[in-house]
Design an enzyme around this catalytic site. Structure first.
Site, PDB file in Angstrom:
ATOM      1  CE1 TYR A 122      -3.143  -2.751   0.045  1.00 17.99           C
ATOM      2  CE2 TYR A 122      -4.472  -1.404   1.791  1.00 17.99           C
ATOM      3  CZ  TYR A 122      -4.600  -2.514   0.925  1.00 17.99           C
ATOM      4  OH  TYR A 122      -5.332  -3.541   1.049  1.00 17.99           O
ATOM      5  CE  LYS A 155       1.724 -18.243   2.277  1.00 19.44           C
ATOM      6  NZ  LYS A 155       0.890 -19.662   2.642  1.00 19.44           N
ATOM      7  CG  ASP A 202      -1.786 -19.582   4.167  1.00 17.45           C
ATOM      8  OD1 ASP A 202      -1.041 -19.378   5.268  1.00 17.45           O
ATOM      9  OD2 ASP A 202      -1.423 -20.478   3.583  1.00 17.45           O
ATOM     10  CG  ASP A 222      -7.422  -2.780   3.920  1.00 19.94           C
ATOM     11  OD1 ASP A 222      -8.407  -2.357   4.789  1.00 19.94           O
ATOM     12  OD2 ASP A 222      -7.481  -2.461   2.599  1.00 19.94           O
TER      13      ASP A 222
END
Ligand code: NAD
Length: 359
Positions: free
Chosen positions: A124, A191, A227, A251
């Site tokens: 972002y 991740k 995940d 977000d």
């Protein structure tokens, strides 16, 4: 001495929910000098800017602001006021508590967690290269020459920078927030097995900081692949306390957590930096219901409670939260999104009355 707070009603349903929140905060008896300033659609008309300088100056002067939502005009080249505020005031931490509220039917009735999201880096940050542009082609050549990476000719590119400095400050903030708010565990989502140098750095910096007793004392830590964390949040969200997340995952998961506890009209939020803090509900300006008295003011009222706690008024903050619980638990006064028929103002009046009674 009165606390000085900049109040930005915003547009759409903003002025309606802001009026309710102001009434409730005033009902606590905490002295607030409200410095009202404009931003959003009205400001564009009257001041020629969505975020006028005098509004930013007022926040810098008061150091604390509470704002209603603001519409981002589509296709006009204006950048979002919310992004501009975050960048101008370096509000690097977004804090969104998701707590199951009485009288709101949800699948997991014991959820009480807080999402702490890094607000300035990651995908972002806005470092983007348009497909086929000269800059994108130059970057592709550079990547090839530098490290043998071959990016397809027709690819658009967005970069994901995550720095040690940017991570250290959000980690320190999360630990301080946890201790100050009686929270016991921080779960970091990442991740790092795929993005070793961005998420991996976020994870390593977190674990290193956690071992420093001046930062990590008295708070347990755990880390989970994003995940797997998503699956566990859907399955047993009551297991989590504070979630610490990089920008993009933060977000997405903070909206997921809003869904877990009954929707947008109920979730407060804060954007916080070392210098300034801006409190606001998670929802947007809801143009579909603006001006009709249908908006649920609870998210904005609970943002007011977060603001009171930040101002060093925890007793008043507790009273506001207990009043919200009492009004929702009773179930008589509630807006249509919760299945009721009350107006925004009626909910604001009922919560303010419950705050006054508790005082
Ligand atoms: P939204 O949150 O405004 O509305 C989504 C849906 O939720 C609508 O059906 C709306 O009626 C409902 N809703 C939202 N808040 C509610 C409340 N308090 N009570 C009852 N129902 C409520 O999202 P959107 O439609 O995607 O965005 C509208 C505008 O708001 C856009 O211009 C967007 O950029 C802006 N926005 C601003 C902020 C902010 O200022 N922080 C945040 C999100 C979106």
């Amino acid at each position: 001495m009165a606390h000085r707070v900049t109040l930005i009603p915003g547009d759409g349903i903003g002025p309606e929910v802001a009026a309710a929140a102001r009434e409730v905060v005033d009902a606590t008896g905490v002295e607030i000098e409200w410095v009202e300033r404009v931003a959003g659609a009205d400001a564009l008309e009257t001041h020629g800017a969505l975020l006028p300088d005098e509004t930013l100056d007022a926040i810098r002067d008061c150091r604390v602001a509470i704002k209603g939502p603001i519409t981002t005009p589509v296709g006009t080249g204006f950048r979002s006021v919310n992004v501009a505020l975050r960048q101008s005031l370096d509000l690097f931490a977004s804090v969104r508590p998701a707590r199951a509220l009485p009288g709101v039917p949800i699948r997991h009735p014991h959820v009480d967690l807080v999402v702490v999201r890094e607000n300035t880096e990651d995908l972002y940050q806005g470092i983007e290269f348009e497909r086929g542009s000269e800059a994108a082609n130059a970057l592709r050549r550079e990547l090839h020459d530098l490290a043998g990476f071959d990016v397809r000719e027709d690819a658009g590119i967005t970069l994901k920078p995550i720095s040690v400095a940017g991570t250290r400050r959000i980690v320190r903030f999360a630990f301080e927030y946890a201790r100050a708010n009686g929270r016991r565990r921080i779960t970091l989502g990442h991740k790092s097995n795929v993005m070793r140098y961005s998420d991996g750095l976020f994870l390593r910096t977190f674990l290193e900081s956690a071992e420093d007793p001046t930062i990590g004392a008295a708070v347990e830590v755990e880390e989970i692949q994003i995940d797997h964390l998503s699956m566990r949040l859907a399955w047993s969200p009551q297991d989590f306390d504070v979630l610490l997340l990089p920008n993009l995952y933060g977000d997405i998961l903070s909206d997921l957590c809003a869904g877990l506890v009954g929707g947008l009209g109920l979730i407060p939020g804060a954007n916080i930096g070392w210098e300034y803090a801006v409190f606001e509900p998670v929802h947007g300006s809801a143009p579909d219901i603006a001006g009709k008295g249908l908006a649920n003011p609870i998210a904005m009222i609970l943002s007011g409670a977060m603001m009171l706690r930040h101002l060093g008024e925890p007793g008043a903050a507790d009273r506001v939260e207990r009043a919200v619980d009492a009004v929702l638990g009773e179930g008589r006064v509630r807006t249509p999104d919760l299945g009721g028929t009350s107006t925004t103002r009626e909910v604001g009046d009922a919560v303010a009355a419950a705050v006054s009674e508790a005082g």
